[in-house]
Design an enzyme around this catalytic site. Structure first.
Site, PDB file in Angstrom:
ATOM      1  N   ASN A  95    -127.758  14.649 -57.408  1.00 20.44           N
ATOM      2  CA  ASN A  95    -127.851  14.619 -55.951  1.00 20.44           C
ATOM      3  C   ASN A  95    -127.749  16.042 -55.417  1.00 20.44           C
ATOM      4  O   ASN A  95    -126.889  16.814 -55.839  1.00 20.44           O
ATOM      5  CB  ASN A  95    -126.719  13.779 -55.359  1.00 20.44           C
ATOM      6  N   GLU A 103    -121.528  14.588 -52.872  1.00 21.41           N
ATOM      7  CA  GLU A 103    -120.147  14.645 -52.369  1.00 21.41           C
ATOM      8  C   GLU A 103    -119.396  15.857 -52.894  1.00 21.41           C
ATOM      9  O   GLU A 103    -118.595  16.448 -52.170  1.00 21.41           O
ATOM     10  CB  GLU A 103    -119.381  13.381 -52.798  1.00 21.41           C
ATOM     11  N   VAL A 104    -119.595  16.167 -54.162  1.00 20.67           N
ATOM     12  CA  VAL A 104    -118.822  17.255 -54.770  1.00 20.67           C
ATOM     13  C   VAL A 104    -119.735  18.484 -54.879  1.00 20.67           C
ATOM     14  O   VAL A 104    -120.780  18.438 -55.542  1.00 20.67           O
ATOM     15  CB  VAL A 104    -118.293  16.851 -56.159  1.00 20.67           C
ATOM     16  N   HIS A 108    -123.765  18.848 -60.673  1.00 22.19           N
ATOM     17  CA  HIS A 108    -123.457  17.870 -61.720  1.00 22.19           C
ATOM     18  C   HIS A 108    -124.625  16.915 -61.887  1.00 22.19           C
ATOM     19  O   HIS A 108    -125.367  16.641 -60.951  1.00 22.19           O
ATOM     20  CB  HIS A 108    -122.186  17.082 -61.401  1.00 22.19           C
TER      21      HIS A 108
HETATM   22  P1  5GP Z   1    -122.074  13.027 -55.992  1.00 21.72           P
HETATM   23  O1  5GP Z   1    -122.140  12.014 -54.897  1.00 21.72           O
HETATM   24  O2  5GP Z   1    -121.520  14.351 -55.495  1.00 21.72           O
HETATM   25  O3  5GP Z   1    -123.397  13.179 -56.706  1.00 21.72           O
HETATM   26  O4  5GP Z   1    -121.089  12.450 -57.082  1.00 21.72           O
HETATM   27  C1  5GP Z   1    -119.763  12.829 -57.201  1.00 21.72           C
HETATM   28  C2  5GP Z   1    -119.127  11.918 -58.241  1.00 21.72           C
HETATM   29  O5  5GP Z   1    -117.865  12.444 -58.570  1.00 21.72           O
HETATM   30  C3  5GP Z   1    -118.917  10.488 -57.738  1.00 21.72           C
HETATM   31  O6  5GP Z   1    -119.600   9.570 -58.616  1.00 21.72           O
HETATM   32  C4  5GP Z   1    -117.394  10.312 -57.825  1.00 21.72           C
HETATM   33  O7  5GP Z   1    -116.992   9.020 -58.244  1.00 21.72           O
HETATM   34  C5  5GP Z   1    -116.982  11.381 -58.824  1.00 21.72           C
HETATM   35  N1  5GP Z   1    -115.637  11.893 -58.627  1.00 21.72           N
HETATM   36  C6  5GP Z   1    -115.065  12.278 -57.445  1.00 21.72           C
HETATM   37  N2  5GP Z   1    -113.814  12.726 -57.656  1.00 21.72           N
HETATM   38  C7  5GP Z   1    -113.601  12.645 -58.998  1.00 21.72           C
HETATM   39  C8  5GP Z   1    -112.475  12.977 -59.831  1.00 21.72           C
HETATM   40  O8  5GP Z   1    -111.432  13.443 -59.388  1.00 21.72           O
HETATM   41  N3  5GP Z   1    -112.616  12.741 -61.172  1.00 21.72           N
HETATM   42  C9  5GP Z   1    -113.778  12.226 -61.707  1.00 21.72           C
HETATM   43  N4  5GP Z   1    -113.803  12.040 -63.026  1.00 21.72           N
HETATM   44  N5  5GP Z   1    -114.851  11.907 -60.947  1.00 21.72           N
HETATM   45  C10 5GP Z   1    -114.754  12.119 -59.616  1.00 21.72           C
END
Ligand code: 5GP
Length: 129
Positions: A95, A103-104, A108
């Site tokens: 994403n 989100e992060v 990734h």
């Molecule tokens: P994005 O929406 O940014 O592509 O995905 C971020 C992912 O990070 C989400 O699937 C979420 O569940 C995962 N995530 C968020 N915080 C943590 C964490 O503290 N540990 C782990 N292992 N995954 C996380």
């Protein structure tokens, strides 16, 4: 689209990389760390991240070395094979930015497997502008 803000060194994945937060690791080499997603969307849901400080694919594709980029793709294939997903099939997904709900803000790639994953995207009418 370029990333509008600088890399946040306190994002969750940066803290995992520094060992400040735990993760369930499945793979690590010089350039890559991979671990289970905390909120899995499939029976197997792995996050594969570069160790370098990159916000998004745009940032990674612009600034990362060929070695880092190659290592990430090689790690994805290696992890999928080690988890036995190459026989049954899997999906990898990234994403970038608001429209994709990133989100992060540390680049990734999601790796999903373990059951039939359904259509690539939720079917939704395209909104007219
Ligand atoms: P994005 O929406 O940014 O592509 O995905 C971020 C992912 O990070 C989400 O699937 C979420 O569940 C995962 N995530 C968020 N915080 C943590 C964490 O503290 N540990 C782990 N292992 N995954 C996380």
């Amino acid at each position: 689209m370029s990333d509008p803000t600088p890399y946040d060194p306190n994002n969750i994945f940066a803290r995992i990389l520094r060992g400040e937060l735990p993760c369930t690791k499945v793979f690590e080499d010089d350039h890559v760390l991979a671990f289970h997603d905390i909120n899995p969307q499939a029976p197997i849901h792995i996050l594969v991240i570069p160790k370098g400080a990159y916000i998004s694919l745009d940032d990674f594709g612009t600034r990362a070395s060929d070695g880092e980029i190659g290592a990430l793709f090689r790690a994805l294939a290696t992890i999928a094979r080690r988890l036995g997903l190459d026989d049954t099939g899997y999906r990898f997904l990234g994403n970038h930015g608001i429209n994709a709900h990133q989100e992060v803000p540390h680049f990734h790639v999601h790796l999903f497997g373990g059951h039939r994953l359904g259509p690539m995207l939720t079917r939704k009418p395209v909104e007219q502008e």
